[in-house]
Design an enzyme around this catalytic site. Structure first.
Site, PDB file in Angstrom:
ATOM      1  N   HIS A   1       0.799  -0.994  -0.214  1.00  0.00           N
ATOM      2  CA  HIS A   1      -0.066   0.418  -0.046  1.00  0.00           C
ATOM      3  C   HIS A   1       0.565   1.456  -0.336  1.00  0.00           C
ATOM      4  O   HIS A   1       0.595   2.636  -0.526  1.00  0.00           O
ATOM      5  CB  HIS A   1      -0.831  -0.372   1.355  1.00  0.00           C
ATOM      6  CG  HIS A   1      -2.049  -0.506   1.112  1.00  0.00           C
ATOM      7  ND1 HIS A   1      -3.052  -1.191   1.510  1.00  0.00           N
ATOM      8  CD2 HIS A   1      -3.081   0.153   0.314  1.00  0.00           C
ATOM      9  CE1 HIS A   1      -4.185  -1.391   1.108  1.00  0.00           C
ATOM     10  NE2 HIS A   1      -4.377  -0.719   0.064  1.00  0.00           N
TER      11      HIS A   1
ATOM     12  N   GLU B   1       3.597 -16.811 -22.383  1.00  0.00           N
ATOM     13  CA  GLU B   1       3.786 -16.739 -21.193  1.00  0.00           C
ATOM     14  C   GLU B   1       4.543 -18.180 -21.183  1.00  0.00           C
ATOM     15  O   GLU B   1       4.940 -18.682 -19.417  1.00  0.00           O
ATOM     16  CB  GLU B   1       3.255 -15.795 -19.751  1.00  0.00           C
ATOM     17  CG  GLU B   1       1.748 -16.444 -19.868  1.00  0.00           C
ATOM     18  CD  GLU B   1       0.611 -15.567 -19.126  1.00  0.00           C
ATOM     19  OE1 GLU B   1       0.738 -14.499 -18.330  1.00  0.00           O
ATOM     20  OE2 GLU B   1      -1.144 -15.910 -18.835  1.00  0.00           O
TER      21      GLU B   1
ATOM     22  N   ASP C   1       5.145 -13.541 -16.452  1.00  0.00           N
ATOM     23  CA  ASP C   1       5.337 -15.259 -15.714  1.00  0.00           C
ATOM     24  C   ASP C   1       6.365 -15.869 -16.788  1.00  0.00           C
ATOM     25  O   ASP C   1       7.295 -17.120 -16.524  1.00  0.00           O
ATOM     26  CB  ASP C   1       3.958 -16.159 -16.460  1.00  0.00           C
ATOM     27  CG  ASP C   1       2.765 -15.686 -14.916  1.00  0.00           C
ATOM     28  OD1 ASP C   1       3.469 -15.770 -14.208  1.00  0.00           O
ATOM     29  OD2 ASP C   1       2.398 -15.499 -15.294  1.00  0.00           O
TER      30      ASP C   1
ATOM     31  N   CYS D   1       3.486  -7.579 -22.634  1.00  0.00           N
ATOM     32  CA  CYS D   1       2.774  -6.738 -21.545  1.00  0.00           C
ATOM     33  C   CYS D   1       2.863  -7.187 -19.990  1.00  0.00           C
ATOM     34  O   CYS D   1       2.844  -6.667 -18.937  1.00  0.00           O
ATOM     35  CB  CYS D   1       0.660  -7.115 -21.666  1.00  0.00           C
ATOM     36  SG  CYS D   1       1.067  -9.319 -21.164  1.00  0.00           S
TER      37      CYS D   1
HETATM   38  C1  PEP Z   1       2.822 -11.851 -17.073  1.00  0.00           C
HETATM   39  O1  PEP Z   1       2.706 -13.003 -16.827  1.00  0.00           O
HETATM   40  O2  PEP Z   1       3.676 -11.191 -18.072  1.00  0.00           O
HETATM   41  C2  PEP Z   1       1.538 -10.844 -17.584  1.00  0.00           C
HETATM   42  C3  PEP Z   1       1.326  -9.563 -18.108  1.00  0.00           C
HETATM   43  O3  PEP Z   1       0.009 -11.321 -16.536  1.00  0.00           O
HETATM   44  P1  PEP Z   1       0.685 -10.725 -14.929  1.00  0.00           P
HETATM   45  O4  PEP Z   1       1.300 -10.242 -14.560  1.00  0.00           O
HETATM   46  O5  PEP Z   1      -1.298 -10.827 -14.864  1.00  0.00           O
HETATM   47  O6  PEP Z   1       0.667 -12.672 -14.790  1.00  0.00           O
HETATM   48 MG    MG Z   2       0.947 -13.803 -16.532  1.00  0.00          MG
END
Ligand code: PEP
Ligand code: MG
Length: 539
Positions: A187, A429, A453, A500
Protein backbone atom coordinates in the site's frame (compact mmCIF):
# COMPACT_ATOMS: atom_id res chain seq x y z
CA UNK A 1 24.82 3.40 2.24
CA UNK A 2 21.78 1.20 2.86
CA UNK A 3 20.04 -0.77 0.15
CA UNK A 4 16.29 -1.28 0.00
CA UNK A 5 13.52 -1.59 -2.57
CA UNK A 6 13.08 1.36 -4.93
CA UNK A 7 9.34 1.87 -4.53
CA UNK A 8 8.78 5.32 -5.98
CA UNK A 9 11.15 7.17 -8.32
CA UNK A 10 12.98 10.38 -7.47
CA UNK A 11 15.45 11.84 -4.98
CA UNK A 12 14.91 13.40 -1.57
CA UNK A 13 17.64 15.20 0.35
CA UNK A 14 16.51 16.27 3.78
CA UNK A 15 16.30 15.78 7.52
CA UNK A 16 14.95 12.64 9.14
CA UNK A 17 11.72 12.58 11.08
CA UNK A 18 11.78 9.24 12.86
CA UNK A 19 8.31 7.98 13.59
CA UNK A 20 8.91 6.32 16.91
CA UNK A 21 6.40 3.81 18.01
CA UNK A 22 5.39 4.69 21.49
CA UNK A 23 3.72 1.33 21.81
CA UNK A 24 0.60 1.55 23.89
CA UNK A 25 0.77 -1.29 26.36
CA UNK A 26 -2.58 -3.03 26.44
CA UNK A 27 -3.39 -4.84 29.62
CA UNK A 28 -6.62 -6.50 30.62
CA UNK A 29 -8.53 -4.90 33.47
CA UNK A 30 -11.84 -5.95 34.94
CA UNK A 31 -14.46 -3.19 34.95
CA UNK A 32 -17.48 -2.89 37.16
CA UNK A 33 -19.32 -0.28 35.08
CA UNK A 34 -19.76 -2.05 31.75
CA UNK A 35 -22.05 0.67 30.37
CA UNK A 36 -19.44 3.37 31.05
CA UNK A 37 -16.76 1.30 29.29
CA UNK A 38 -19.01 0.78 26.29
CA UNK A 39 -19.58 4.55 26.18
CA UNK A 40 -15.80 5.11 26.16
CA UNK A 41 -15.57 2.71 23.24
CA UNK A 42 -18.39 4.56 21.42
CA UNK A 43 -16.55 7.87 21.92
CA UNK A 44 -13.33 6.42 20.51
CA UNK A 45 -15.19 4.94 17.53
CA UNK A 46 -16.88 8.28 16.81
CA UNK A 47 -13.58 10.15 17.09
CA UNK A 48 -11.92 7.62 14.78
CA UNK A 49 -14.69 8.05 12.25
CA UNK A 50 -14.41 11.82 12.34
CA UNK A 51 -10.61 11.64 11.83
CA UNK A 52 -10.96 9.18 8.98
CA UNK A 53 -13.59 11.36 7.25
CA UNK A 54 -11.07 14.22 7.30
CA UNK A 55 -8.23 12.01 6.05
CA UNK A 56 -10.49 10.72 3.29
CA UNK A 57 -11.32 14.27 2.16
CA UNK A 58 -7.62 15.21 2.13
CA UNK A 59 -6.71 12.03 0.25
CA UNK A 60 -9.45 12.60 -2.33
CA UNK A 61 -8.06 16.07 -3.09
CA UNK A 62 -4.42 15.01 -3.17
CA UNK A 63 -4.65 11.51 -4.62
CA UNK A 64 -8.05 11.27 -6.27
CA UNK A 65 -11.30 9.60 -5.27
CA UNK A 66 -10.10 6.14 -6.20
CA UNK A 67 -7.17 6.13 -3.75
CA UNK A 68 -9.38 7.67 -1.06
CA UNK A 69 -11.62 4.61 -1.22
CA UNK A 70 -9.35 2.76 1.17
CA UNK A 71 -10.46 5.17 3.90
CA UNK A 72 -14.08 4.61 3.03
CA UNK A 73 -13.37 0.93 3.68
CA UNK A 74 -11.87 1.88 7.06
CA UNK A 75 -14.94 3.95 7.92
CA UNK A 76 -17.18 1.04 6.92
CA UNK A 77 -15.20 -1.19 9.29
CA UNK A 78 -16.03 1.18 12.14
CA UNK A 79 -19.72 0.67 11.37
CA UNK A 80 -19.45 -3.06 10.91
CA UNK A 81 -21.46 -4.78 13.67
CA UNK A 82 -19.35 -7.93 13.31
CA UNK A 83 -16.23 -5.93 14.12
CA UNK A 84 -17.15 -3.08 16.48
CA UNK A 85 -20.28 -4.90 17.70
CA UNK A 86 -18.04 -7.75 18.81
CA UNK A 87 -15.96 -5.29 20.84
CA UNK A 88 -19.05 -4.04 22.66
CA UNK A 89 -20.12 -7.60 23.34
CA UNK A 90 -16.65 -8.51 24.57
CA UNK A 91 -16.84 -5.72 27.18
CA UNK A 92 -20.28 -6.89 28.25
CA UNK A 93 -19.67 -10.63 28.46
CA UNK A 94 -16.17 -10.51 29.95
CA UNK A 95 -16.50 -7.24 31.94
CA UNK A 96 -13.16 -6.08 30.56
CA UNK A 97 -11.74 -2.68 29.60
CA UNK A 98 -12.47 -1.29 26.12
CA UNK A 99 -8.82 -1.28 25.02
CA UNK A 100 -8.43 -4.99 25.72
CA UNK A 101 -11.75 -5.71 24.00
CA UNK A 102 -10.62 -3.84 20.86
CA UNK A 103 -7.30 -5.66 20.94
CA UNK A 104 -8.70 -9.17 21.29
CA UNK A 105 -11.43 -8.71 18.64
CA UNK A 106 -8.78 -7.28 16.28
CA UNK A 107 -6.43 -10.19 16.91
CA UNK A 108 -9.21 -12.65 16.14
CA UNK A 109 -10.03 -10.99 12.81
CA UNK A 110 -6.40 -10.50 11.83
CA UNK A 111 -5.61 -14.16 12.52
CA UNK A 112 -8.39 -15.23 10.13
CA UNK A 113 -7.32 -12.89 7.30
CA UNK A 114 -3.60 -13.48 7.82
CA UNK A 115 -4.02 -17.23 7.49
CA UNK A 116 -5.44 -16.82 3.99
CA UNK A 117 -3.07 -17.38 1.08
CA UNK A 118 -4.49 -14.56 -0.98
CA UNK A 119 -2.45 -11.33 -0.98
CA UNK A 120 -5.63 -9.27 -1.16
CA UNK A 121 -7.04 -10.88 1.98
CA UNK A 122 -3.76 -10.33 3.77
CA UNK A 123 -4.09 -6.65 2.94
CA UNK A 124 -7.50 -6.66 4.64
CA UNK A 125 -5.68 -7.75 7.81
CA UNK A 126 -3.50 -4.63 7.47
CA UNK A 127 -6.63 -2.46 7.16
CA UNK A 128 -8.11 -3.97 10.31
CA UNK A 129 -4.87 -3.35 12.22
CA UNK A 130 -4.75 0.23 10.95
CA UNK A 131 -8.30 0.97 12.13
CA UNK A 132 -7.73 -0.78 15.44
CA UNK A 133 -4.54 1.23 16.08
CA UNK A 134 -6.57 4.39 15.64
CA UNK A 135 -9.34 3.28 18.01
CA UNK A 136 -6.79 2.32 20.65
CA UNK A 137 -4.93 5.61 20.19
CA UNK A 138 -8.21 7.45 20.74
CA UNK A 139 -9.00 5.35 23.81
CA UNK A 140 -5.55 6.27 25.15
CA UNK A 141 -6.32 9.95 24.53
CA UNK A 142 -3.67 10.35 21.80
CA UNK A 143 -6.11 11.65 19.21
CA UNK A 144 -5.15 9.04 16.61
CA UNK A 145 -2.44 11.23 15.15
CA UNK A 146 0.87 9.78 14.04
CA UNK A 147 2.92 12.79 12.94
CA UNK A 148 3.94 16.18 14.23
CA UNK A 149 6.19 17.39 11.43
CA UNK A 150 7.09 21.04 11.51
CA UNK A 151 10.17 21.25 9.26
CA UNK A 152 10.23 21.52 5.48
CA UNK A 153 12.39 18.99 3.54
CA UNK A 154 11.54 16.16 5.90
CA UNK A 155 12.17 12.51 5.10
CA UNK A 156 9.88 10.33 7.19
CA UNK A 157 11.50 7.15 8.49
CA UNK A 158 9.16 4.54 9.95
CA UNK A 159 8.88 0.83 10.55
CA UNK A 160 5.87 0.77 8.24
CA UNK A 161 3.43 3.32 6.93
CA UNK A 162 -0.24 2.47 6.84
CA UNK A 163 -2.48 4.06 4.19
CA UNK A 164 -3.80 6.53 6.74
CA UNK A 165 -0.27 7.41 7.89
CA UNK A 166 0.67 8.02 4.26
CA UNK A 167 -2.38 10.15 3.54
CA UNK A 168 -1.76 12.27 6.65
CA UNK A 169 1.75 13.23 5.52
CA UNK A 170 1.95 16.95 4.98
CA UNK A 171 3.17 17.25 1.41
CA UNK A 172 4.44 20.80 1.91
CA UNK A 173 6.97 19.37 4.38
CA UNK A 174 7.49 15.68 3.55
CA UNK A 175 9.69 15.05 0.52
CA UNK A 176 10.20 11.30 0.84
CA UNK A 177 9.82 8.28 3.03
CA UNK A 178 11.74 5.22 4.05
CA UNK A 179 10.52 2.12 5.90
CA UNK A 180 11.81 -1.10 7.41
CA UNK A 181 9.09 -3.24 5.82
CA UNK A 182 7.09 -3.29 2.58
CA UNK A 183 7.78 -3.90 -1.09
CA UNK A 184 6.97 -2.49 -4.51
CA UNK A 185 3.33 -3.60 -4.38
CA UNK A 186 2.57 -2.68 -0.76
CA UNK A 187 0.00 0.00 0.00
CA UNK A 188 2.70 2.47 1.01
CA UNK A 189 4.49 2.02 -2.32
CA UNK A 190 1.32 2.47 -4.36
CA UNK A 191 0.43 5.61 -2.39
CA UNK A 192 3.96 7.00 -2.80
CA UNK A 193 3.83 6.57 -6.57
CA UNK A 194 0.39 8.19 -6.73
CA UNK A 195 1.59 11.15 -4.64
CA UNK A 196 4.82 11.19 -6.66
CA UNK A 197 6.86 11.16 -3.43
CA UNK A 198 10.13 9.21 -3.70
CA UNK A 199 10.27 6.19 -1.41
CA UNK A 200 12.63 3.38 -0.50
CA UNK A 201 11.04 0.51 1.40
CA UNK A 202 12.06 -2.76 2.99
CA UNK A 203 15.38 -1.64 4.53
CA UNK A 204 14.72 -3.84 7.59
CA UNK A 205 16.72 -1.79 10.16
CA UNK A 206 16.52 1.83 9.01
CA UNK A 207 14.61 2.93 12.14
CA UNK A 208 17.54 1.88 14.33
CA UNK A 209 20.16 3.33 11.97
CA UNK A 210 18.99 6.97 12.02
CA UNK A 211 17.64 9.51 14.47
CA UNK A 212 15.44 12.55 14.01
CA UNK A 213 17.50 15.42 12.61
CA UNK A 214 20.02 13.26 10.71
CA UNK A 215 20.60 14.26 7.09
CA UNK A 216 19.70 11.58 4.56
CA UNK A 217 19.69 11.18 0.83
CA UNK A 218 16.91 8.96 -0.46
CA UNK A 219 17.55 7.57 -3.91
CA UNK A 220 14.21 6.19 -5.13
CA UNK A 221 15.73 5.15 -8.45
CA UNK A 222 18.47 2.84 -7.15
CA UNK A 223 16.70 2.07 -3.84
CA UNK A 224 19.53 3.54 -1.71
CA UNK A 225 19.56 5.59 1.47
CA UNK A 226 22.72 7.52 2.43
CA UNK A 227 22.99 8.59 6.07
CA UNK A 228 24.78 11.84 7.01
CA UNK A 229 26.64 12.04 3.67
CA UNK A 230 29.48 14.49 2.98
CA UNK A 231 28.88 17.93 1.41
CA UNK A 232 30.33 16.66 -1.88
CA UNK A 233 27.91 13.75 -2.03
CA UNK A 234 24.99 16.05 -1.17
CA UNK A 235 26.01 18.39 -3.98
CA UNK A 236 26.25 15.46 -6.39
CA UNK A 237 22.73 14.30 -5.51
CA UNK A 238 21.32 17.82 -5.82
CA UNK A 239 22.67 17.74 -9.36
CA UNK A 240 21.15 14.28 -10.03
CA UNK A 241 17.83 15.54 -8.65
CA UNK A 242 17.89 18.62 -10.85
CA UNK A 243 18.48 16.42 -13.91
CA UNK A 244 15.74 13.99 -12.89
CA UNK A 245 13.15 16.77 -12.47
CA UNK A 246 14.12 18.31 -15.80
CA UNK A 247 13.83 14.88 -17.47
CA UNK A 248 10.37 14.27 -16.01
CA UNK A 249 9.19 17.67 -17.20
CA UNK A 250 10.78 17.10 -20.59
CA UNK A 251 8.96 13.78 -21.02
CA UNK A 252 5.59 15.54 -20.95
CA UNK A 253 6.20 16.87 -24.43
CA UNK A 254 5.99 13.26 -25.65
CA UNK A 255 2.36 12.84 -24.55
CA UNK A 256 0.96 13.47 -28.01
CA UNK A 257 3.92 12.12 -29.97
CA UNK A 258 3.24 9.02 -32.05
CA UNK A 259 6.15 6.72 -31.27
CA UNK A 260 8.34 5.45 -34.11
CA UNK A 261 11.96 4.42 -34.48
CA UNK A 262 14.39 6.70 -36.33
CA UNK A 263 13.97 4.53 -39.42
CA UNK A 264 10.23 5.18 -39.27
CA UNK A 265 8.79 1.95 -37.87
CA UNK A 266 5.66 2.89 -35.92
CA UNK A 267 5.53 1.29 -32.45
CA UNK A 268 2.46 1.39 -30.24
CA UNK A 269 2.94 2.32 -26.58
CA UNK A 270 -0.06 1.18 -24.59
CA UNK A 271 -1.14 0.96 -20.96
CA UNK A 272 -1.86 -1.94 -18.62
CA UNK A 273 -4.95 -1.48 -16.47
CA UNK A 274 -6.63 -3.35 -13.62
CA UNK A 275 -9.79 -1.31 -13.11
CA UNK A 276 -11.88 0.47 -15.77
CA UNK A 277 -11.09 3.96 -14.36
CA UNK A 278 -7.35 3.36 -14.90
CA UNK A 279 -8.03 4.02 -18.55
CA UNK A 280 -8.05 7.76 -17.77
CA UNK A 281 -4.40 7.76 -16.62
CA UNK A 282 -3.42 5.85 -19.75
CA UNK A 283 -5.10 8.53 -21.87
CA UNK A 284 -3.49 11.34 -19.83
CA UNK A 285 -0.09 9.82 -20.65
CA UNK A 286 -0.83 9.60 -24.35
CA UNK A 287 -1.43 5.83 -24.59
CA UNK A 288 -2.04 4.38 -28.05
CA UNK A 289 -4.37 1.82 -26.54
CA UNK A 290 -4.82 -0.66 -23.73
CA UNK A 291 -2.41 -3.58 -24.13
CA UNK A 292 -3.63 -5.49 -21.09
CA UNK A 293 -6.80 -5.16 -19.06
CA UNK A 294 -6.32 -7.63 -16.20
CA UNK A 295 -10.02 -8.47 -16.00
CA UNK A 296 -9.61 -10.57 -12.86
CA UNK A 297 -9.51 -7.32 -10.86
CA UNK A 298 -13.22 -6.95 -11.62
CA UNK A 299 -13.72 -10.20 -9.71
CA UNK A 300 -11.73 -9.15 -6.64
CA UNK A 301 -12.80 -7.10 -3.64
CA UNK A 302 -16.33 -8.49 -3.63
CA UNK A 303 -18.34 -11.39 -2.28
CA UNK A 304 -19.55 -12.92 -5.54
CA UNK A 305 -18.51 -12.90 -9.18
CA UNK A 306 -19.51 -9.85 -11.25
CA UNK A 307 -22.62 -10.51 -13.31
CA UNK A 308 -22.69 -10.43 -17.11
CA UNK A 309 -24.29 -6.97 -17.03
CA UNK A 310 -21.76 -5.59 -14.54
CA UNK A 311 -18.89 -6.83 -16.69
CA UNK A 312 -20.54 -5.55 -19.85
CA UNK A 313 -20.72 -2.03 -18.31
CA UNK A 314 -17.02 -2.14 -17.34
CA UNK A 315 -15.84 -3.28 -20.79
CA UNK A 316 -18.17 -0.79 -22.51
CA UNK A 317 -16.75 2.04 -20.35
CA UNK A 318 -13.16 1.23 -21.34
CA UNK A 319 -13.96 0.77 -25.03
CA UNK A 320 -15.93 4.02 -25.21
CA UNK A 321 -13.28 6.03 -23.37
CA UNK A 322 -10.61 4.73 -25.77
CA UNK A 323 -12.65 6.00 -28.74
CA UNK A 324 -11.71 3.36 -31.28
CA UNK A 325 -8.15 2.81 -30.04
CA UNK A 326 -7.26 -0.83 -29.54
CA UNK A 327 -8.26 -2.41 -26.20
CA UNK A 328 -6.84 -5.84 -25.31
CA UNK A 329 -8.86 -7.52 -22.58
CA UNK A 330 -7.47 -10.66 -21.00
CA UNK A 331 -9.99 -13.22 -19.82
CA UNK A 332 -10.03 -14.25 -16.17
CA UNK A 333 -6.52 -15.10 -14.91
CA UNK A 334 -7.23 -16.41 -11.45
CA UNK A 335 -5.14 -18.92 -9.50
CA UNK A 336 -1.41 -18.77 -8.78
CA UNK A 337 -1.08 -15.80 -6.41
CA UNK A 338 -4.55 -14.48 -7.25
CA UNK A 339 -7.50 -16.16 -5.53
CA UNK A 340 -11.14 -15.25 -4.97
CA UNK A 341 -12.93 -15.75 -1.64
CA UNK A 342 -16.04 -17.10 -3.36
CA UNK A 343 -14.18 -19.48 -5.67
CA UNK A 344 -12.32 -22.02 -3.57
CA UNK A 345 -9.39 -23.58 -5.40
CA UNK A 346 -7.75 -26.87 -4.53
CA UNK A 347 -4.63 -26.73 -2.34
CA UNK A 348 -1.71 -27.42 -4.64
CA UNK A 349 2.02 -27.83 -4.13
CA UNK A 350 2.79 -25.45 -7.02
CA UNK A 351 -0.18 -23.15 -7.64
CA UNK A 352 1.69 -21.27 -10.40
CA UNK A 353 1.91 -24.56 -12.30
CA UNK A 354 -1.55 -25.65 -11.33
CA UNK A 355 -5.24 -25.05 -11.77
CA UNK A 356 -5.37 -21.46 -12.99
CA UNK A 357 -6.33 -19.05 -15.77
CA UNK A 358 -7.54 -20.73 -18.98
CA UNK A 359 -7.27 -24.16 -17.34
CA UNK A 360 -9.84 -23.16 -14.76
CA UNK A 361 -12.06 -21.33 -17.27
CA UNK A 362 -12.23 -24.33 -19.62
CA UNK A 363 -13.15 -26.49 -16.63
CA UNK A 364 -15.74 -24.07 -15.24
CA UNK A 365 -17.44 -23.10 -18.45
CA UNK A 366 -20.36 -21.44 -16.67
CA UNK A 367 -18.00 -18.81 -15.21
CA UNK A 368 -16.12 -18.43 -18.50
CA UNK A 369 -19.29 -17.96 -20.54
CA UNK A 370 -20.55 -15.09 -18.38
CA UNK A 371 -17.36 -13.18 -19.20
CA UNK A 372 -17.30 -14.07 -22.90
CA UNK A 373 -20.93 -13.03 -23.35
CA UNK A 374 -20.20 -9.68 -21.64
CA UNK A 375 -17.13 -9.15 -23.85
CA UNK A 376 -19.02 -10.01 -27.03
CA UNK A 377 -21.90 -7.68 -26.16
CA UNK A 378 -19.51 -4.81 -25.30
CA UNK A 379 -17.52 -5.31 -28.51
CA UNK A 380 -19.83 -3.02 -30.50
CA UNK A 381 -18.54 0.01 -28.55
CA UNK A 382 -14.95 0.03 -29.80
CA UNK A 383 -11.92 -1.83 -31.06
CA UNK A 384 -11.80 -4.99 -28.96
CA UNK A 385 -9.11 -7.67 -28.82
CA UNK A 386 -9.57 -10.59 -26.42
CA UNK A 387 -6.72 -12.79 -25.23
CA UNK A 388 -6.55 -15.98 -23.21
CA UNK A 389 -3.96 -16.31 -20.42
CA UNK A 390 -1.65 -19.27 -19.77
CA UNK A 391 -2.05 -20.95 -23.13
CA UNK A 392 0.38 -23.88 -23.30
CA UNK A 393 -0.62 -25.24 -26.69
CA UNK A 394 -3.04 -25.07 -29.60
CA UNK A 395 -5.70 -27.31 -28.09
CA UNK A 396 -6.52 -24.83 -25.33
CA UNK A 397 -6.94 -22.00 -27.81
CA UNK A 398 -9.24 -24.13 -29.99
CA UNK A 399 -11.32 -25.14 -26.98
CA UNK A 400 -11.59 -21.54 -25.80
CA UNK A 401 -12.73 -20.47 -29.26
CA UNK A 402 -15.37 -23.22 -29.21
CA UNK A 403 -16.82 -21.69 -26.05
CA UNK A 404 -16.77 -18.30 -27.80
CA UNK A 405 -18.75 -19.79 -30.71
CA UNK A 406 -21.27 -21.24 -28.26
CA UNK A 407 -21.74 -17.79 -26.71
CA UNK A 408 -22.10 -16.16 -30.12
CA UNK A 409 -24.83 -18.63 -31.05
CA UNK A 410 -26.70 -17.94 -27.82
CA UNK A 411 -26.48 -14.19 -28.28
CA UNK A 412 -27.65 -14.43 -31.87
CA UNK A 413 -30.69 -16.46 -30.86
CA UNK A 414 -31.44 -13.82 -28.20
CA UNK A 415 -31.18 -11.07 -30.83
CA UNK A 416 -28.13 -9.49 -29.16
CA UNK A 417 -25.44 -7.96 -31.34
CA UNK A 418 -21.67 -8.16 -31.24
CA UNK A 419 -18.81 -7.05 -33.48
CA UNK A 420 -17.61 -9.48 -36.15
CA UNK A 421 -14.07 -8.10 -36.22
CA UNK A 422 -12.93 -8.85 -32.67
CA UNK A 423 -9.30 -10.07 -32.67
CA UNK A 424 -8.64 -13.25 -30.68
CA UNK A 425 -5.18 -13.79 -29.30
CA UNK A 426 -3.18 -15.49 -26.61
CA UNK A 427 -0.69 -14.55 -23.95
CA UNK A 428 2.67 -16.13 -24.62
CA UNK A 429 3.85 -16.67 -21.06
CA UNK A 430 4.59 -20.39 -21.04
CA UNK A 431 7.80 -21.46 -22.82
CA UNK A 432 5.92 -24.18 -24.78
CA UNK A 433 3.79 -21.48 -26.44
CA UNK A 434 6.88 -19.48 -27.38
CA UNK A 435 8.60 -22.55 -28.84
CA UNK A 436 5.49 -23.41 -30.90
CA UNK A 437 4.73 -19.78 -31.78
CA UNK A 438 5.09 -20.40 -35.54
CA UNK A 439 2.30 -23.01 -35.41
CA UNK A 440 0.08 -21.11 -32.98
CA UNK A 441 0.39 -17.99 -35.14
CA UNK A 442 -1.53 -19.75 -37.91
CA UNK A 443 -4.60 -19.81 -35.66
CA UNK A 444 -4.52 -16.65 -33.56
CA UNK A 445 -4.88 -12.98 -34.54
CA UNK A 446 -2.10 -11.77 -32.24
CA UNK A 447 0.27 -12.62 -29.39
CA UNK A 448 1.00 -10.68 -26.23
CA UNK A 449 4.16 -11.79 -24.45
CA UNK A 450 3.70 -12.05 -20.69
CA UNK A 451 7.29 -11.85 -19.52
CA UNK A 452 6.41 -11.75 -15.81
CA UNK A 453 5.46 -15.40 -16.06
CA UNK A 454 7.57 -16.36 -19.08
CA UNK A 455 10.76 -15.49 -17.20
CA UNK A 456 9.80 -17.44 -14.08
CA UNK A 457 8.86 -20.55 -16.08
CA UNK A 458 11.93 -20.38 -18.35
CA UNK A 459 14.44 -19.94 -15.54
CA UNK A 460 12.53 -21.91 -12.89
CA UNK A 461 12.77 -18.86 -10.63
CA UNK A 462 9.57 -18.07 -8.70
CA UNK A 463 8.59 -14.46 -9.43
CA UNK A 464 7.44 -14.04 -5.80
CA UNK A 465 10.64 -15.27 -4.16
CA UNK A 466 13.25 -12.75 -2.98
CA UNK A 467 15.69 -15.61 -2.42
CA UNK A 468 15.93 -16.49 -6.12
CA UNK A 469 15.34 -13.01 -7.51
CA UNK A 470 19.00 -12.93 -8.64
CA UNK A 471 18.08 -15.60 -11.20
CA UNK A 472 15.02 -13.76 -12.47
CA UNK A 473 16.77 -12.03 -15.36
CA UNK A 474 14.75 -10.66 -18.32
CA UNK A 475 17.94 -10.42 -20.40
CA UNK A 476 18.91 -14.09 -19.96
CA UNK A 477 19.72 -15.47 -23.45
CA UNK A 478 17.07 -18.20 -23.07
CA UNK A 479 14.37 -15.61 -22.39
CA UNK A 480 15.52 -13.45 -25.29
CA UNK A 481 15.54 -16.43 -27.66
CA UNK A 482 11.97 -17.32 -26.70
CA UNK A 483 10.87 -13.73 -27.25
CA UNK A 484 12.55 -13.66 -30.65
CA UNK A 485 10.98 -16.99 -31.62
CA UNK A 486 7.56 -15.62 -30.69
CA UNK A 487 7.97 -12.43 -32.70
CA UNK A 488 9.44 -14.24 -35.75
CA UNK A 489 6.74 -16.93 -35.61
CA UNK A 490 3.97 -14.33 -35.58
CA UNK A 491 5.47 -12.14 -38.28
CA UNK A 492 5.90 -15.13 -40.60
CA UNK A 493 2.12 -15.46 -40.50
CA UNK A 494 1.53 -11.71 -40.75
CA UNK A 495 0.33 -11.39 -37.16
CA UNK A 496 1.27 -8.66 -34.68
CA UNK A 497 3.00 -9.14 -31.32
CA UNK A 498 2.78 -7.09 -28.16
CA UNK A 499 4.39 -7.40 -24.76
CA UNK A 500 2.49 -6.68 -21.55
CA UNK A 501 4.94 -7.96 -18.93
CA UNK A 502 7.08 -5.52 -16.90
CA UNK A 503 9.96 -6.01 -19.33
CA UNK A 504 8.13 -3.88 -21.92
CA UNK A 505 8.83 -0.78 -19.82
CA UNK A 506 12.42 -1.66 -18.99
CA UNK A 507 14.96 0.84 -20.42
CA UNK A 508 17.59 -1.87 -20.75
CA UNK A 509 15.34 -4.30 -22.63
CA UNK A 510 13.55 -1.87 -24.96
CA UNK A 511 16.36 -1.49 -27.55
CA UNK A 512 16.60 -5.30 -27.98
CA UNK A 513 12.82 -5.65 -28.22
CA UNK A 514 12.68 -2.92 -30.88
CA UNK A 515 15.46 -4.68 -32.78
CA UNK A 516 13.49 -7.95 -32.64
CA UNK A 517 10.52 -6.15 -34.20
CA UNK A 518 8.05 -6.08 -31.28
CA UNK A 519 4.99 -4.16 -32.51
CA UNK A 520 3.35 -3.04 -29.29
CA UNK A 521 4.73 -2.24 -25.81
CA UNK A 522 2.26 -2.21 -22.93
CA UNK A 523 3.08 -1.12 -19.37
CA UNK A 524 1.86 0.83 -16.35
CA UNK A 525 0.74 4.31 -17.35
CA UNK A 526 3.51 6.09 -15.43
CA UNK A 527 6.24 4.25 -17.39
CA UNK A 528 4.83 5.05 -20.83
CA UNK A 529 6.50 8.42 -21.49
CA UNK A 530 9.93 7.11 -20.59
CA UNK A 531 9.41 4.09 -22.88
CA UNK A 532 8.41 6.46 -25.68
CA UNK A 533 11.65 8.37 -25.16
CA UNK A 534 13.78 5.21 -25.40
CA UNK A 535 11.93 3.90 -28.48
CA UNK A 536 12.31 7.24 -30.26
CA UNK A 537 16.11 6.93 -29.82
CA UNK A 538 16.28 3.54 -31.61
CA UNK A 539 17.31 3.11 -35.24
C1 PEP B 1 2.75 -11.62 -17.36
O1 PEP B 1 2.76 -12.76 -16.89
O2 PEP B 1 3.72 -11.08 -17.89
C2 PEP B 1 1.53 -10.79 -17.27
C3 PEP B 1 1.45 -9.63 -17.88
O3 PEP B 1 0.52 -11.25 -16.53
P1 PEP B 1 0.45 -11.23 -14.93
O4 PEP B 1 1.58 -10.36 -14.43
O5 PEP B 1 -0.90 -10.69 -14.60
O6 PEP B 1 0.64 -12.67 -14.60
MG1 MG C 1 0.95 -13.82 -16.39
Amino acid sequence: MKKGIAASKGYAIGKVFLQEHEEIVITEAKVTDVIKEQKELRKALDASKEQLEKIKEKAAIEMGAKKAEVFEAHITLLDDPEFTGAMKLEIETKSINAMKAVDSVTNGFVAIFDSMEDAYMKERAADIKDVSKRIISNLAGNGGSAFAITEVNTVVVANDLTPSDTAQLDRTKVIGFVTNVGGRTSHAAIMARTLEIPAVLGLSDITTSVKTGDTVILDGIEGHVLINPSEEVIAEYHERNRKFIAEQEGLKKLIDVKTATKSGKRIEVCGNIGKPEDVLTVLANGGDGIGLFRSEFLYMDRESAPTEDEQYESYKFVLEKMEGKQVVIRTLDIGGDKTLPYLPLPQEMNPFLGYRAIRLCLDKKDIFKVQLRALLRASVFGNLCVMFPMISGLQEFIQAKEVVEECKKELKSEGQSFAEDIQWGIMVEIPSAAVCADELAKHVDFFSIGTNDLIQYTLAADRMSEKVSYLYNPMHPAVLRLIKMTIDGAHKQGKWVGMCGEMAGDDIAIPTLVEYGLDEFSMSATSMLNAKRVILEQE
